[in-house]
Design a protein around this motif. Sequence first.
Motif, PDB file in Angstrom:
ATOM      1  N   ARG A  63       0.794  -1.151   0.066  1.00 19.50           N
ATOM      2  CA  ARG A  63       0.019  -0.137  -0.014  1.00 19.50           C
ATOM      3  C   ARG A  63       0.901   1.255  -0.065  1.00 19.50           C
ATOM      4  O   ARG A  63       0.619   2.118  -0.733  1.00 19.50           O
ATOM      5  CB  ARG A  63      -0.901   0.001   1.243  1.00 19.50           C
ATOM      6  CG  ARG A  63      -1.798  -1.238   1.312  1.00 19.50           C
ATOM      7  CD  ARG A  63      -2.926  -1.016   0.243  1.00 19.50           C
ATOM      8  NE  ARG A  63      -3.849  -1.938   0.366  1.00 19.50           N
ATOM      9  CZ  ARG A  63      -5.101  -1.992   0.925  1.00 19.50           C
ATOM     10  NH1 ARG A  63      -5.550  -0.776   1.360  1.00 19.50           N
ATOM     11  NH2 ARG A  63      -5.975  -3.032   1.039  1.00 19.50           N
ATOM     12  N   ASP A  64       1.681   1.388   1.041  1.00 17.23           N
ATOM     13  CA  ASP A  64       3.082   2.586   1.003  1.00 17.23           C
ATOM     14  C   ASP A  64       4.170   1.799   1.094  1.00 17.23           C
ATOM     15  O   ASP A  64       4.883   1.446   2.035  1.00 17.23           O
ATOM     16  CB  ASP A  64       2.488   3.435   2.101  1.00 17.23           C
ATOM     17  CG  ASP A  64       3.164   4.712   2.421  1.00 17.23           C
ATOM     18  OD1 ASP A  64       4.343   4.574   1.664  1.00 17.23           O
ATOM     19  OD2 ASP A  64       2.979   5.395   3.253  1.00 17.23           O
ATOM     20  N   CYS A  65       4.906   2.126  -0.218  1.00 15.63           N
ATOM     21  CA  CYS A  65       6.366   1.481  -0.258  1.00 15.63           C
ATOM     22  C   CYS A  65       7.112   1.969   0.628  1.00 15.63           C
ATOM     23  O   CYS A  65       8.227   1.464   1.340  1.00 15.63           O
ATOM     24  CB  CYS A  65       6.893   1.841  -1.610  1.00 15.63           C
ATOM     25  SG  CYS A  65       5.849   0.774  -3.008  1.00 15.63           S
ATOM     26  N   SER A  66       7.121   3.379   1.200  1.00 10.08           N
ATOM     27  CA  SER A  66       7.899   4.001   2.353  1.00 10.08           C
ATOM     28  C   SER A  66       7.851   3.232   3.591  1.00 10.08           C
ATOM     29  O   SER A  66       8.678   3.598   4.543  1.00 10.08           O
ATOM     30  CB  SER A  66       7.795   5.444   2.514  1.00 10.08           C
ATOM     31  OG  SER A  66       6.295   5.671   3.143  1.00 10.08           O
ATOM     32  N   LYS A  67       6.759   2.634   3.825  1.00  7.27           N
ATOM     33  CA  LYS A  67       6.604   1.885   5.249  1.00  7.27           C
ATOM     34  C   LYS A  67       6.949   0.116   5.302  1.00  7.27           C
ATOM     35  O   LYS A  67       6.848  -0.364   6.195  1.00  7.27           O
ATOM     36  CB  LYS A  67       5.121   1.840   5.489  1.00  7.27           C
ATOM     37  CG  LYS A  67       4.357   3.185   5.694  1.00  7.27           C
ATOM     38  CD  LYS A  67       5.028   3.760   6.835  1.00  7.27           C
ATOM     39  CE  LYS A  67       4.416   5.402   7.231  1.00  7.27           C
ATOM     40  NZ  LYS A  67       2.932   5.129   7.242  1.00  7.27           N
ATOM     41  N   VAL A  68       7.634   0.143   4.162  1.00  3.07           N
ATOM     42  CA  VAL A  68       7.940  -1.544   3.872  1.00  3.07           C
ATOM     43  C   VAL A  68       9.495  -1.560   3.699  1.00  3.07           C
ATOM     44  O   VAL A  68       9.957  -1.027   2.925  1.00  3.07           O
ATOM     45  CB  VAL A  68       7.134  -2.450   2.745  1.00  3.07           C
ATOM     46  CG1 VAL A  68       7.608  -3.708   2.712  1.00  3.07           C
ATOM     47  CG2 VAL A  68       5.694  -2.275   3.086  1.00  3.07           C
ATOM     48  N   THR A  69      10.073  -2.717   4.505  1.00  6.25           N
ATOM     49  CA  THR A  69      11.205  -3.212   4.064  1.00  6.25           C
ATOM     50  C   THR A  69      11.383  -4.517   3.596  1.00  6.25           C
ATOM     51  O   THR A  69      10.660  -5.374   4.207  1.00  6.25           O
ATOM     52  CB  THR A  69      12.184  -3.209   5.505  1.00  6.25           C
ATOM     53  OG1 THR A  69      12.520  -1.663   5.818  1.00  6.25           O
ATOM     54  CG2 THR A  69      13.595  -3.679   5.269  1.00  6.25           C
ATOM     55  N   LEU A  70      11.848  -4.870   2.536  1.00  5.42           N
ATOM     56  CA  LEU A  70      11.834  -6.162   1.855  1.00  5.42           C
ATOM     57  C   LEU A  70      13.233  -6.864   1.919  1.00  5.42           C
ATOM     58  O   LEU A  70      14.229  -6.422   1.859  1.00  5.42           O
ATOM     59  CB  LEU A  70      11.823  -6.047   0.353  1.00  5.42           C
ATOM     60  CG  LEU A  70      10.355  -5.476  -0.121  1.00  5.42           C
ATOM     61  CD1 LEU A  70      10.319  -5.285  -1.417  1.00  5.42           C
ATOM     62  CD2 LEU A  70       9.224  -6.520   0.584  1.00  5.42           C
ATOM     63  N   GLY A  71      13.092  -7.982   2.202  1.00  7.99           N
ATOM     64  CA  GLY A  71      14.110  -9.038   2.152  1.00  7.99           C
ATOM     65  C   GLY A  71      13.813 -10.147   1.131  1.00  7.99           C
ATOM     66  O   GLY A  71      12.671 -10.272   0.941  1.00  7.99           O
ATOM     67  N   TYR A  72      14.868 -10.813   0.735  1.00  7.76           N
ATOM     68  CA  TYR A  72      14.672 -11.714  -0.437  1.00  7.76           C
ATOM     69  C   TYR A  72      15.372 -13.149  -0.135  1.00  7.76           C
ATOM     70  O   TYR A  72      16.732 -12.801  -0.120  1.00  7.76           O
ATOM     71  CB  TYR A  72      15.011 -11.128  -1.593  1.00  7.76           C
ATOM     72  CG  TYR A  72      14.551 -11.644  -2.883  1.00  7.76           C
ATOM     73  CD1 TYR A  72      13.592 -12.617  -3.172  1.00  7.76           C
ATOM     74  CD2 TYR A  72      15.448 -11.699  -4.275  1.00  7.76           C
ATOM     75  CE1 TYR A  72      12.948 -13.310  -4.082  1.00  7.76           C
ATOM     76  CE2 TYR A  72      15.123 -12.426  -5.299  1.00  7.76           C
ATOM     77  CZ  TYR A  72      13.898 -12.987  -5.469  1.00  7.76           C
ATOM     78  OH  TYR A  72      13.524 -13.752  -6.417  1.00  7.76           O
ATOM     79  N   ILE A  73      14.671 -14.212  -0.341  1.00  5.20           N
ATOM     80  CA  ILE A  73      15.345 -15.420  -0.337  1.00  5.20           C
ATOM     81  C   ILE A  73      14.950 -16.229  -1.790  1.00  5.20           C
ATOM     82  O   ILE A  73      13.843 -16.608  -1.978  1.00  5.20           O
ATOM     83  CB  ILE A  73      14.904 -16.629   0.595  1.00  5.20           C
ATOM     84  CG1 ILE A  73      15.419 -15.877   2.141  1.00  5.20           C
ATOM     85  CG2 ILE A  73      15.512 -17.839   0.634  1.00  5.20           C
ATOM     86  CD1 ILE A  73      14.844 -16.695   3.319  1.00  5.20           C
ATOM     87  N   PRO A  74      15.710 -15.921  -2.664  1.00  5.65           N
ATOM     88  CA  PRO A  74      15.549 -16.195  -4.132  1.00  5.65           C
ATOM     89  C   PRO A  74      15.563 -17.754  -4.490  1.00  5.65           C
ATOM     90  O   PRO A  74      16.273 -18.494  -3.886  1.00  5.65           O
ATOM     91  CB  PRO A  74      16.649 -15.629  -5.247  1.00  5.65           C
ATOM     92  CG  PRO A  74      17.833 -15.224  -4.295  1.00  5.65           C
ATOM     93  CD  PRO A  74      17.433 -15.263  -2.775  1.00  5.65           C
ATOM     94  N   ASP A 134      22.353 -18.114  -2.354  1.00  6.93           N
ATOM     95  CA  ASP A 134      22.132 -19.287  -1.564  1.00  6.93           C
ATOM     96  C   ASP A 134      21.356 -19.047  -0.442  1.00  6.93           C
ATOM     97  O   ASP A 134      21.310 -18.211   0.382  1.00  6.93           O
ATOM     98  CB  ASP A 134      23.483 -19.548  -1.029  1.00  6.93           C
ATOM     99  CG  ASP A 134      23.684 -20.764  -0.245  1.00  6.93           C
ATOM    100  OD1 ASP A 134      23.827 -21.980  -0.654  1.00  6.93           O
ATOM    101  OD2 ASP A 134      23.606 -20.600   0.996  1.00  6.93           O
ATOM    102  N   PRO A 135      20.328 -19.868  -0.314  1.00  9.13           N
ATOM    103  CA  PRO A 135      19.297 -19.976   0.771  1.00  9.13           C
ATOM    104  C   PRO A 135      19.850 -19.427   2.198  1.00  9.13           C
ATOM    105  O   PRO A 135      19.484 -18.658   2.795  1.00  9.13           O
ATOM    106  CB  PRO A 135      18.474 -21.207   0.829  1.00  9.13           C
ATOM    107  CG  PRO A 135      18.625 -21.522  -0.543  1.00  9.13           C
ATOM    108  CD  PRO A 135      19.979 -21.222  -0.947  1.00  9.13           C
ATOM    109  N   LYS A 136      20.732 -20.250   2.454  1.00  8.75           N
ATOM    110  CA  LYS A 136      21.269 -20.050   3.933  1.00  8.75           C
ATOM    111  C   LYS A 136      21.948 -18.827   4.148  1.00  8.75           C
ATOM    112  O   LYS A 136      21.726 -18.048   5.195  1.00  8.75           O
ATOM    113  CB  LYS A 136      22.224 -21.227   4.369  1.00  8.75           C
ATOM    114  CG  LYS A 136      22.729 -21.258   5.635  1.00  8.75           C
ATOM    115  CD  LYS A 136      24.005 -22.335   5.895  1.00  8.75           C
ATOM    116  CE  LYS A 136      24.052 -22.261   7.434  1.00  8.75           C
ATOM    117  NZ  LYS A 136      25.047 -23.424   7.732  1.00  8.75           N
ATOM    118  N   GLU A 137      22.729 -18.303   3.106  1.00  5.72           N
ATOM    119  CA  GLU A 137      23.366 -16.984   3.128  1.00  5.72           C
ATOM    120  C   GLU A 137      22.573 -16.017   2.961  1.00  5.72           C
ATOM    121  O   GLU A 137      22.700 -14.932   3.601  1.00  5.72           O
ATOM    122  CB  GLU A 137      24.319 -16.970   1.921  1.00  5.72           C
ATOM    123  CG  GLU A 137      25.721 -17.856   2.026  1.00  5.72           C
ATOM    124  CD  GLU A 137      26.569 -17.458   0.712  1.00  5.72           C
ATOM    125  OE1 GLU A 137      26.332 -16.760   0.126  1.00  5.72           O
ATOM    126  OE2 GLU A 137      27.452 -18.475   0.743  1.00  5.72           O
TER     127      GLU A 137
END
Length: 309
Positions: free
Chosen positions: A78-89, A105-108
């Motif tokens: 809804r509001d990008c400024s309020k969200v922090t994203l992490g990524y496990i590809p 690497d998932p563990k890293e």
Amino acid sequence: MEYTFIVNPKSKSGRGGLIWNQVEPELKKRRIQYQVRFTKYEKEATKITSELTKDEKEYTIIVLGGDGTMDEVINGIRDCSKVTLGYIPTGSGNDFTRALKLPTDPKEALNNILNSKKRVLMDVGVMSCKEMTHRFAVSSGIGFDAAVCHQVAVSKLKVMLNKVKLGQLSYLAVALRRLFRDAHTRACVCLDGGETKSFENTYFVAAMNHPYEGGGFFFCPEAKVDDGYLDVIVVSGLPRWKVVFLLPLAFKGKHVGIKGIDIFRCKNVEISMGAEFPIHADGEPIAIGSELKAGLLDKQVKIIIPDDK
């Protein structure tokens, strides 16, 4: 801090579920506060994210899936400024990870999310076509590159190559095959409302927020995720045999400066093609059309990146 994991268990032929089974015990071992939501169908990650962020509080959302899952999450915020994203590809393309130098690497990747204190602001693209809008993190394009993305999305070859950890090659294989099948046409490109530039025999036009797309093609080497600009690449006026030669070079960015490769920088772009072509956003099929507009949202989203990057 509480983390919200959005997990696509079916990504990369079921690898997403297997990776989550490795991640969750580690979260419990470290006594990390978290909640998890699993996607069961296409675009459900958008719905989950929209419901989660409707109160506009601050959230740390961890995406476990491919670039398509990340695209869905981006479209639900809804509001990008309020969200922090992490990524496990877990996908085969992993274009989102390259410019940000995120671990694959998932563990890293999990260690980065739990331990890193570093955040980078990322621009969020928004494209429109046929009275619809769609956000993108990496890129949006029309023509040959979108046709490749459309076919890879349903390709049995990708499924097969994923099983032997060579899924990235599916993009190159499909690109070489489509190159001699697809038509090319005149393209008109207008940057920031200025003079319209025309290009004959155009293969594709892409508006890029990241330097990579299509499983590692380094199309716009100077693109930066946080500079408030899109980099636009136009490939036109080249014989097909020369494009075959240029595709491998594009993995290293060595195509830049060659006649027929034009790259521009802008805040907004309007693209009009002489015929209807596939259109993509972050490699996901969006529509078939002849016109595409792209720009950036006025708010950026925070991404967790390694401390040493």
